[in-house]
Design an enzyme around this catalytic site. Structure first.
Site, PDB file in Angstrom:
ATOM      1  N   LEU A 104       0.759  -1.066  -0.001  1.00 54.23           N
ATOM      2  CA  LEU A 104       0.118   0.101   0.163  1.00 54.23           C
ATOM      3  C   LEU A 104       0.838   1.220   0.079  1.00 54.23           C
ATOM      4  O   LEU A 104       1.944   1.254   0.668  1.00 54.23           O
ATOM      5  CB  LEU A 104      -0.857  -0.038   1.178  1.00 54.23           C
ATOM      6  CG  LEU A 104      -1.518   1.309   1.494  1.00 54.23           C
ATOM      7  CD1 LEU A 104      -2.553   1.688   0.488  1.00 54.23           C
ATOM      8  CD2 LEU A 104      -2.085   1.360   3.073  1.00 54.23           C
ATOM      9  N   SER A 105       0.532   2.024  -0.704  1.00 55.63           N
ATOM     10  CA  SER A 105       1.183   3.557  -0.847  1.00 55.63           C
ATOM     11  C   SER A 105       2.551   3.454  -1.041  1.00 55.63           C
ATOM     12  O   SER A 105       3.044   3.046  -2.178  1.00 55.63           O
ATOM     13  CB  SER A 105       0.653   4.272   0.517  1.00 55.63           C
ATOM     14  OG  SER A 105       1.040   5.669   0.661  1.00 55.63           O
ATOM     15  N   ALA A 106       3.311   3.945   0.050  1.00 58.02           N
ATOM     16  CA  ALA A 106       4.647   3.813  -0.319  1.00 58.02           C
ATOM     17  C   ALA A 106       5.319   2.093  -0.465  1.00 58.02           C
ATOM     18  O   ALA A 106       6.111   2.015  -1.076  1.00 58.02           O
ATOM     19  CB  ALA A 106       5.710   4.432   0.971  1.00 58.02           C
TER      20      ALA A 106
END
Length: 320
Positions: free
Chosen positions: A132-134
């Site tokens: 997720l995300s980074a």
């Protein structure tokens, strides 16, 4: 089997083990594993990368990966970032020391995978990665730099590989501004290793109202891998799954190589569906209850739940 794990117990009762030795660890990361009792040798491994301000345990609880592992008998590896590397616990996907093969965080994650494969007899052809995300952006890094390791990857609210080379560029790209051309993004993937085989399949998930990582990044990820998989143009078909559109690109052999879910109205986070018999995970910060479980559908895409369930009742539109 080497014996160098320490057990910790998160709130949901699933016990993770700290992998204390896994090579030189040039990226100075931590690692935890979850090996369910029904895991058998030559089983599959899923590598799960948390987002900023999260931990391996919190992401496991929210996403429900260990619950699915119990269902399907799959092994899990959770790389973890340290605050000494990044103040908000983000994987450093935009740092040159951490987005190239053979060093930094990518090599640390590769070393973890090698250790788990050796310790537990994982099938090396059934290794997958998601984040997720980074963690999604670092998933893109791993898929590009070590494509021979992975059968598939899933990028949730992430960014394309090498879309940013500095922290300032990273902030701009997260907001949907600028970025390399599609041709350059394809070249970055092809130049990241000397790989000349079948590329990992790609699953892309993003919320249409994501104010942290603009959803235009999802389209850029798809285009980056369309070129690599040679499936440019319109999707092969569009389905409706749990009320949301699933766009699918198939190669010349009819294999699904890219899928994309844009979750209408969702912000920044991992889509979950915690209720009902098929429910997984727990709602919380960046773990968003929207009525579709990205964890379960990603595992479906990778064939990890074969025989357990299928996409029944989906509406499909085919393109020529």
């Amino acid at each position: 089997m080497s014996d160098h794990s320490i057990h910790t117990k998160p709130k949901n009762g699933h016990q993770l083990s700290l992998l204390s030795e896994f090579g030189t660890d040039p990226g100075s990361l931590s690692a935890k594993t979850y090996i369910p009792k029904n895991f058998s040798r030559n089983g599959a491994l899923v590598v799960v990368l948390h987002g900023s301000n999260q931990s391996a345990d919190s992401y496991n609880i929210g996403s429900g990966w260990s619950a699915l592992a119990d269902e399907c008998g799959i092994a899990l590896l959770f790389p973890g970032q340290r605050s000494t590397n990044n103040a908000i616990g983000s994987f450093n996907w935009f740092e040159s020391d951490d987005f190239l093969r053979g060093g930094g965080e990518p090599l640390s994650i590769h070393q973890m995978i090698t250790e788990v494969v050796d310790d537990h007899g994982v099938d090396p052809s059934r290794i997958f990665i998601t984040g997720l995300s980074a963690g999604g952006a670092m998933t893109a890094v791993m898929l590009a730099t070590y494509p021979e390791v992975f059968a598939g990857g899933a990028i949730i609210a992430g960014l394309p590989y090498r879309s940013a080379d500095t922290l300032m560029e990273a902030f701009f790209r997260m907001q949907g501004y600028g970025g390399p051309s599609d041709r350059k993004l394809e070249a970055f993937v092809r130049e990241a290793s000397e790989f000349d085989g079948s590329w990992p399949t790609i699953s892309v998930w993003h919320g249409s109202n994501d104010g942290t990582v603009d959803s235009s990044n999802a389209a850029s990820i798809v285009r980056q891998w369309q070129s690599v998989h040679n499936v440019e143009g319109l999707p092969t078909r569009v389905e409706t799954v749990d009320g949301f559109p699933r766009r699918v690109w198939c190669n010349a052999d009819g294999q699904e190589v890219i899928e994309e879910y844009i979750i209408e109205g969702m912000g920044h986070g991992t889509p979950i569906s915690a209720g009902g018999n098929d429910g997984l995970g727990e709602e919380g910060e960046y773990m968003l209850e929207v009525g579709i479980s990205s964890t379960r559908h990603i595992a479906d895409f990778w064939g990890l739940t074969a025989g357990a369930r299928g996409r029944t009742g989906t509406q499909r539109i085919f393109f020529p």
